[in-house]
Scaffold this motif. Sequence first.
Motif, short mmCIF file in Angstrom:
data_model
loop_
_atom_site.label_atom_id
_atom_site.label_comp_id
_atom_site.label_asym_id
_atom_site.label_seq_id
_atom_site.Cartn_x
_atom_site.Cartn_y
_atom_site.Cartn_z
N TYR A 171 0.84 -1.20 0.00
CA TYR A 171 0.00 0.00 0.00
C TYR A 171 0.87 1.25 0.00
N LYS A 172 0.28 2.35 -0.42
CA LYS A 172 0.93 3.65 -0.33
C LYS A 172 -0.09 4.64 0.21
N LEU A 173 0.39 5.79 0.65
CA LEU A 173 -0.50 6.85 1.11
C LEU A 173 -0.87 7.75 -0.07
N ALA A 174 -2.06 8.33 -0.01
CA ALA A 174 -2.52 9.25 -1.04
C ALA A 174 -3.32 10.37 -0.40
N PHE A 175 -3.20 11.55 -0.97
CA PHE A 175 -3.98 12.71 -0.54
C PHE A 175 -5.08 12.95 -1.57
N ASN A 179 -10.10 18.13 -6.46
CA ASN A 179 -9.94 18.00 -7.90
C ASN A 179 -8.71 17.21 -8.34
N LYS A 180 -8.02 16.55 -7.42
CA LYS A 180 -6.88 15.74 -7.83
C LYS A 180 -6.51 14.77 -6.72
N ILE A 181 -5.71 13.77 -7.09
CA ILE A 181 -5.17 12.80 -6.14
C ILE A 181 -3.65 12.86 -6.23
N VAL A 182 -3.00 12.97 -5.09
CA VAL A 182 -1.54 12.94 -5.04
C VAL A 182 -1.12 11.64 -4.36
N GLU A 183 -0.44 10.80 -5.12
CA GLU A 183 0.05 9.54 -4.57
C GLU A 183 1.46 9.74 -4.03
N ILE A 210 -5.30 5.33 1.91
CA ILE A 210 -4.32 4.34 1.49
C ILE A 210 -4.74 3.83 0.12
N LEU A 211 -3.76 3.41 -0.67
CA LEU A 211 -4.02 3.08 -2.07
C LEU A 211 -3.26 1.83 -2.47
#
Length: 880
Positions: A171-175, A179-183, A210-211
């Motif tokens: 897994y990784k963290l994401a914000f 209007n957008k996703i930052v991985e 988490i992604l």
Amino acid sequence: MSSLKKRLRTILPRSMREMIVKKVTFEDLTVFNHMIVINLSLRNFYNLSSKKNVEFILSDGCYSEQLSYKIEKNSASIFLENEIFKNIQGNSTIKMKVDGKNMIVRPSEDLQNKTSFFKNDKYFNILVNGTIILEPLFSEYNFKEKAVFAEDISTSYERLEVDFKEDMTGYKLAFLYPNKIVELDNIGFNKKIVTNDFDYVTMGRASLYILKDFQMVPVEFSVSDKLLSTKSHTVDITKRTGETLLFIENHIINLSGISYQLKEDTLSLSLNSRDKRALKSLILNDTISETTISYPLYMLEGSYTADIPLDDLMDKFSRKRFSVLTAGHEEMILQPNINDIDQDSLGSREVINYNFEMMKIWFYKRKDSGLGFKVTRPRLRRQVTEIEGNELTGFVSGLENFVESKIYMIFEDRYSKEQVLLPIDNDFSIDLSLIDFIQLKSKGKTIIDIFIGIVHDSGEIVRQVKIKYEFADYKKDNYYGVFDKVDAEGNRHYFLITTTPFDNLKIETFLIPSGIPLPGDKPKKDYQTWLVGERYDTAQDNGYAFYQYLKQHTDIDAYYVIEDTAVDYEKISDDPNVLAFGSKEHYQISFKAGVLLGTHDLENLLPYKPARGFFNYEETIKVFLQHGVLGRKRVEYHKKYYDLPFDLFIVSSQPEKYNVVVKKLGYDEEEVAITGLARFDSLPRNNETKDILLMPTWRDWINTDEQFLDSQYFNYYNNLIHNERLIKILEDNNVQLNFYPHYRAQMYFNSEILNPSNNINFIELGSKKVQDLLIEHSLLITDYSSVSFDFTLMDKPVIYYHFDVRKFFRQGKLRPLHQTFIGEIARTEDELITLIQEQIHRNFKTGNIDISGIFEYQDHDNCLRIYNSVLNKLEKLDHK
């Protein structure tokens, strides 16, 4: 505005107008398990009921449906059932009609952060600007509403560590922003995810997720709020029920004054601040490209000062913004806050002579209270207002803003870039037949672009801009004027005045050699003579596959056309029915061929313009064989772009036919045939091979050598093939990775650059057929190329490398990503190499994959079905 409305506005006082003007206001929305309800307030509607004269219509431009609703007194509720969201693939509008008239919808004043919602594991947003716009955002992701619990979150400079109860490996963290996703790049291990990469995080409010495998899961924690400090931001981490909110702000430095001094080629910028932190450098950021340049700061008369080359400030003539970098071990980027600076002095404009243009430059206060810089070039108005035969009439204004310069019309061959410059006046009328275009042409059939040029007396072209036609009606196969000229050898050159999709003028030109006997105005078409082709320079796709089928299995008089300078031509030139483009035989067959079949536009098949009035082109049957399966990105084959569109459009499945070609490209149902692609007939099923093929597609935003070498595209693939971990995996397992760059990238990737290992090889364009490459390899690595469908059809695995997915699909997708990307997707180099290693260890097995949504047929009868579909079209022609 109607004359009645104008009169009312003039006659009636404002208070009375407020009582009669109908107003529709978007108040909010409510999310239920089975539907979304949009709530509107209505003002000045009288005798309005939900049973008559009111409609709410959802439309995506190709289809529409009426929505259920309820009206009570001064409010309306629109009901969006869950089923609706399954069909939405692009932006849709919701319009309110009363008595057939569209109502203007405005957002309420307190409508903030109330317009985003999850439905069917997808994320949607609503914009309100005259109409209601429903946007499906981040369609490549799936969103889970139930949060995963984090036991603890710890922070330090540039470090965020999250502890979980469950295993977070992979897994990784994401914000998630509105209007957008930052991985965030770092991958979890055991029950912990640690990251210290915040390069793409920006200011605003976001939620922590988490992604993994495009599954977005919200994170919830119960410990005290945390504050994270990165190089560029402070991140206030706040707990909420069911989620974790992140309030991200820039580091700030308050400025009390700025000043600048212009020198010959430099601007010295001085900043005053009471802030005691030591500053190291000034950072100039281009707001379009996001590129940055740093300049050392030094003290001058009590101010921090940097010397900025004027060329850097003027580069691309785009807006710039400034920040400063602190000195010390834990560096911070500080955004200037200029609220305390006198705005009148800040915003004064200065006119400078830059490269013979009178530019306006000024510093300004940005919306975020930061310091910005803007430059405006002098306006150059120009337009062609009339086209009559071979004559262009129009105007140019704005020469007074250029130094020691004159106006020219520039004609440029698109391929050789050779130019002819013609001096013109502000108001011009030009007879194109008097210009020597024949000497300008680089080949018999070419395109000449038309520009307005401002040329300095020294001969330097100061400005070169395209010129539009006021009454343009863009079609790929129309023209506004035509003339012809005969050269010294007796060849007749035709020149057609046309426009681009952006209404810019151009001249399309072709020649008829002197030795070619011309048929009458409307030569009779022979529907037993079929002309087949691909791009001018290839014979390895659906065109050549179908041509071979026609030769071997039918009595059709079939011909294949290709340029005699192409590498593929040498391999097939012994075939008497292979025609060299522009040869005498090519003209003769083109004049009589009744059926034209191409994988691209028919410009590639005919030596003349495919348009009405040229050798009875309108009587031909036009078949689009396709280059690949449609659905991943928008294409330029919409029916509206043709005066004479394709009569038959070949596809591979029901979804491709109805969801893409009928619904998105405007073709009628009977004009689309589900047959499968011709080249699929040559694909073996379940063959045992080894080795890996790396075959990315192109990026249409790369136009120059400099852009290419500075691009993510080059750097990502160059880094990949030099990755030591990848090289070791290939060598340890005795696997070859063969890199076949797109034809436009071949000049940059070659055997000299690709020499990191004996296990990584460069494949030169034309040295092998693409079909053979696909057959000979066990694993395909691509990004968005449609050749992956061929690989999937052979039941072989594909890995997709999506490091720039959002930019690539910036103009939209025709089908959701999960419907066409069959295989595993990597976003980072490490992910990709891990997936390659896993595929090698599992011996390149795919498992059971359902491909029925991509391929209607999984056999070797695609050419037969295409052939029968064309015959059916000809049979209907006979019955007319």
